[in-house]
Structure formats: C-alpha cells, structure tokens
Write a protein that holds these residues in place. Structure first.
Motif, PDB file in Angstrom:
ATOM      1  N   TYR A  88       5.738   8.231   6.921  1.00 33.94           N
ATOM      2  CA  TYR A  88       5.144   9.208   7.837  1.00 33.94           C
ATOM      3  C   TYR A  88       4.094  10.083   7.148  1.00 33.94           C
ATOM      4  O   TYR A  88       4.106  11.302   7.258  1.00 33.94           O
ATOM      5  CB  TYR A  88       6.233  10.089   8.464  1.00 33.94           C
ATOM      6  N   THR A  89       3.190   9.447   6.442  1.00 30.10           N
ATOM      7  CA  THR A  89       2.167  10.172   5.696  1.00 30.10           C
ATOM      8  C   THR A  89       0.795   9.714   6.169  1.00 30.10           C
ATOM      9  O   THR A  89       0.600   8.545   6.497  1.00 30.10           O
ATOM     10  CB  THR A  89       2.353   9.935   4.184  1.00 30.10           C
ATOM     11  N   THR A  90      -0.143  10.651   6.216  1.00 29.07           N
ATOM     12  CA  THR A  90      -1.524  10.336   6.559  1.00 29.07           C
ATOM     13  C   THR A  90      -2.396  10.612   5.351  1.00 29.07           C
ATOM     14  O   THR A  90      -2.363  11.704   4.780  1.00 29.07           O
ATOM     15  CB  THR A  90      -2.006  11.192   7.750  1.00 29.07           C
ATOM     16  N   VAL A  91      -3.172   9.603   4.952  1.00 29.34           N
ATOM     17  CA  VAL A  91      -4.145   9.731   3.865  1.00 29.34           C
ATOM     18  C   VAL A  91      -5.515   9.528   4.505  1.00 29.34           C
ATOM     19  O   VAL A  91      -5.752   8.524   5.181  1.00 29.34           O
ATOM     20  CB  VAL A  91      -3.899   8.691   2.760  1.00 29.34           C
ATOM     21  N   TYR A  92      -6.409  10.483   4.288  1.00 29.11           N
ATOM     22  CA  TYR A  92      -7.698  10.457   4.978  1.00 29.11           C
ATOM     23  C   TYR A  92      -8.824  10.795   4.007  1.00 29.11           C
ATOM     24  O   TYR A  92      -8.696  11.706   3.180  1.00 29.11           O
ATOM     25  CB  TYR A  92      -7.666  11.475   6.128  1.00 29.11           C
ATOM     26  N   ASP A  93      -9.928  10.056   4.080  1.00 22.43           N
ATOM     27  CA  ASP A  93     -11.163  10.362   3.360  1.00 22.43           C
ATOM     28  C   ASP A  93     -10.950  10.479   1.858  1.00 22.43           C
ATOM     29  O   ASP A  93     -11.397  11.424   1.211  1.00 22.43           O
ATOM     30  CB  ASP A  93     -11.791  11.648   3.922  1.00 22.43           C
ATOM     31  N   CYS A  94     -10.264   9.491   1.281  1.00 24.22           N
ATOM     32  CA  CYS A  94     -10.101   9.419  -0.172  1.00 24.22           C
ATOM     33  C   CYS A  94     -10.843   8.186  -0.676  1.00 24.22           C
ATOM     34  O   CYS A  94     -11.266   7.346   0.117  1.00 24.22           O
ATOM     35  CB  CYS A  94      -8.619   9.319  -0.540  1.00 24.22           C
ATOM     36  N   GLY A  95     -10.998   8.068  -1.992  1.00 24.57           N
ATOM     37  CA  GLY A  95     -11.590   6.850  -2.553  1.00 24.57           C
ATOM     38  C   GLY A  95     -10.774   5.641  -2.123  1.00 24.57           C
ATOM     39  O   GLY A  95     -11.236   4.767  -1.409  1.00 24.57           O
ATOM     40  N   ASP A  96      -9.535   5.579  -2.582  1.00 24.57           N
ATOM     41  CA  ASP A  96      -8.539   4.633  -2.091  1.00 24.57           C
ATOM     42  C   ASP A  96      -7.454   5.440  -1.405  1.00 24.57           C
ATOM     43  O   ASP A  96      -7.150   6.559  -1.834  1.00 24.57           O
ATOM     44  CB  ASP A  96      -7.918   3.835  -3.248  1.00 24.57           C
ATOM     45  N   GLY A  97      -6.844   4.867  -0.388  1.00 27.38           N
ATOM     46  CA  GLY A  97      -5.759   5.571   0.289  1.00 27.38           C
ATOM     47  C   GLY A  97      -4.506   5.555  -0.569  1.00 27.38           C
ATOM     48  O   GLY A  97      -4.127   6.544  -1.178  1.00 27.38           O
ATOM     49  N   ILE A  98      -3.862   4.391  -0.629  1.00 27.78           N
ATOM     50  CA  ILE A  98      -2.690   4.180  -1.477  1.00 27.78           C
ATOM     51  C   ILE A  98      -3.035   3.038  -2.415  1.00 27.78           C
ATOM     52  O   ILE A  98      -3.344   1.932  -1.978  1.00 27.78           O
ATOM     53  CB  ILE A  98      -1.451   3.843  -0.628  1.00 27.78           C
ATOM     54  N   TRP A  99      -2.991   3.309  -3.724  1.00 26.92           N
ATOM     55  CA  TRP A  99      -3.449   2.340  -4.723  1.00 26.92           C
ATOM     56  C   TRP A  99      -2.306   2.009  -5.659  1.00 26.92           C
ATOM     57  O   TRP A  99      -1.829   2.860  -6.404  1.00 26.92           O
ATOM     58  CB  TRP A  99      -4.627   2.917  -5.491  1.00 26.92           C
ATOM     59  N   GLY A 100      -1.872   0.758  -5.630  1.00 28.47           N
ATOM     60  CA  GLY A 100      -0.924   0.247  -6.605  1.00 28.47           C
ATOM     61  C   GLY A 100      -1.693  -0.448  -7.705  1.00 28.47           C
ATOM     62  O   GLY A 100      -2.381  -1.431  -7.470  1.00 28.47           O
ATOM     63  N   ARG A 101      -1.562   0.074  -8.920  1.00 24.28           N
ATOM     64  CA  ARG A 101      -2.335  -0.465 -10.042  1.00 24.28           C
ATOM     65  C   ARG A 101      -1.395  -0.782 -11.189  1.00 24.28           C
ATOM     66  O   ARG A 101      -0.656   0.081 -11.647  1.00 24.28           O
ATOM     67  CB  ARG A 101      -3.376   0.560 -10.478  1.00 24.28           C
ATOM     68  N   ASP A 102      -1.414  -2.022 -11.644  1.00 23.89           N
ATOM     69  CA  ASP A 102      -0.564  -2.418 -12.761  1.00 23.89           C
ATOM     70  C   ASP A 102      -1.313  -3.441 -13.592  1.00 23.89           C
ATOM     71  O   ASP A 102      -1.408  -4.601 -13.221  1.00 23.89           O
ATOM     72  CB  ASP A 102       0.755  -2.995 -12.253  1.00 23.89           C
ATOM     73  N   ASP A 103      -1.835  -3.001 -14.713  1.00 26.96           N
ATOM     74  CA  ASP A 103      -2.559  -3.885 -15.620  1.00 26.96           C
ATOM     75  C   ASP A 103      -1.661  -4.339 -16.758  1.00 26.96           C
ATOM     76  O   ASP A 103      -2.134  -4.785 -17.790  1.00 26.96           O
ATOM     77  CB  ASP A 103      -3.794  -3.166 -16.185  1.00 26.96           C
ATOM     78  N   SER A 104      -0.344  -4.200 -16.595  1.00 25.91           N
ATOM     79  CA  SER A 104       0.592  -4.494 -17.670  1.00 25.91           C
ATOM     80  C   SER A 104       1.602  -5.527 -17.201  1.00 25.91           C
ATOM     81  O   SER A 104       1.422  -6.186 -16.193  1.00 25.91           O
ATOM     82  CB  SER A 104       1.322  -3.202 -18.074  1.00 25.91           C
ATOM     83  N   ALA A 105       2.699  -5.606 -17.923  1.00 23.38           N
ATOM     84  CA  ALA A 105       3.760  -6.548 -17.558  1.00 23.38           C
ATOM     85  C   ALA A 105       4.829  -5.883 -16.707  1.00 23.38           C
ATOM     86  O   ALA A 105       5.869  -6.474 -16.443  1.00 23.38           O
ATOM     87  CB  ALA A 105       4.390  -7.119 -18.826  1.00 23.38           C
ATOM     88  N   GLY A 106       4.607  -4.675 -16.265  1.00 27.23           N
ATOM     89  CA  GLY A 106       5.588  -3.954 -15.455  1.00 27.23           C
ATOM     90  C   GLY A 106       5.512  -4.351 -13.997  1.00 27.23           C
ATOM     91  O   GLY A 106       4.835  -5.309 -13.620  1.00 27.23           O
TER      92      GLY A 106
END
Length: 191
Positions: A88-106
C-alpha cells in the motif's frame, strides 16, 4: 518509523530520507511521507546497501521526488541478502520507483502488493540482476516495468496520469485501471 514527514532538501550525493544500517531485522516504515526536491544525485527515499537486511517493511507510505529511487535495495557487493515487504505504498516522480539491485552472489527478495509506482524517469519497477526475486499482485505502474520484472500485470502496467492544477498545487489522478481498485483523487494525499 511511523507517522513522519521527512523532506530531503539537500544537494548532497548519496543522501537518503531513511538509510538502513547493517544487520537490520524486522524494521518498519509506516504511514510516512518521504519527499525530496530532486536537486542532488543518487538520492533515495528508503535505502539499504551491501549488508544483510531482513524483514524490512514499507507500508502505507507516499514517497516522491528522489533522483535515484523511491525504494532502493542495493546489494552491490559481497554475498548478502535483502528481504523487503512493500504494501500500500505510492512512489511518484523518482528516478526509479522500486529498484532491486544485486551485483553480487546474494539474493534480494521484494514482496510488493497493492503498490503504485508512477511517472518515474527510469523505470517504475527495476532490477539490475537476475537474482532479484519479485513476488506480489495488485501493483500499478505508468510504464511496462511490471512485465519486465515478472509481476502479474493484467491492465495495470501502462496507466495514464493527468496532472490537475489546484489552488494549493498539482495533484495527479489515475485515469485508467480495470483490474485493481486504485484511485488517487484530489486531496487524498499530501500536496
């Protein structure tokens, strides 16, 4: 963190409204308004970096104006894991809204339900690796990014917004949605 309005008004790089530290467990951000003036770079609403964080919940919040991301799970090195629950969250006018970033082995797991990411300049829902696990339904976006991350979309992937001028500022109204009852009307949120 509950019932707070946090206004980030700096030009600093890598500034966040809320930055979660290492070893955070069972952390809740609820009924908050997080906003920024979009004047610095790499600014996020809620952020956690390359350390293990578990059971982070962002619930019933409005997040807008951050240059990098509204919610940023950035596991960019090491073998760590993130677990996010976004409801129930609103994300507005951001670069990315929700960003999952994983450059590792996790692993980064993002459970997201009943959430709208709207008018983001990069992607409303974004992943930067194949080991991001997305789970959820009844989400909305103004681009096709729900399909990109593999969340069920039906007709909620390419919404149209209209800015409506008001005496005290602009509001946005969702014009078209058929499978989810999601309407952000005038005066329903902070100006």
């Amino acid at each position: 963190i509950e019932y707070l309005e946090i206004h980030l008004n700096t030009m600093g790089n890598s500034d966040e409204a809320i930055r979660l530290g290492p070893g955070v467990d069972r952390f809740l951000v609820s009924r908050c308004i997080l906003r920024a003036n979009s004047i610095g770079t790499q600014q996020d609403g809620v952020y956690a970096a390359d350390w293990t964080v578990t059971r982070i919940s962002v619930d019933n919040c409005i997040i807008y104006g951050f240059t990098r991301a509204g919610i940023h799970a950035q596991n960019w090195r090491g073998n760590k894991s993130h677990e996010w629950n976004i409801d129930y969250t609103t994300v507005y006018d951001c670069g990315d809204g929700i960003w999952g970033r994983d450059d590792s082995a996790g692993t980064v797991t993002i459970n997201v339900y009943n959430t709208a990411a709207l008018d983001c300049t990069a992607a409303c829902f974004r992943e930067s690796a194949s080991n991001i696990i997305w789970v959820g339904t009844n989400n909305a976006a103004t681009d096709g990014s729900l399909v990109t991350v593999g969340l069920p979309t039906a007709a909620q992937s390419n919404l149209t917004l209209s800015d409506t001028p008001q005496v005290s500022g602009n509001h946005f109204i969702v014009n078209d949605i058929s499978t989810v009852n999601l309407l952000l009307a005038d005066d329903s949120a902070f100006n």
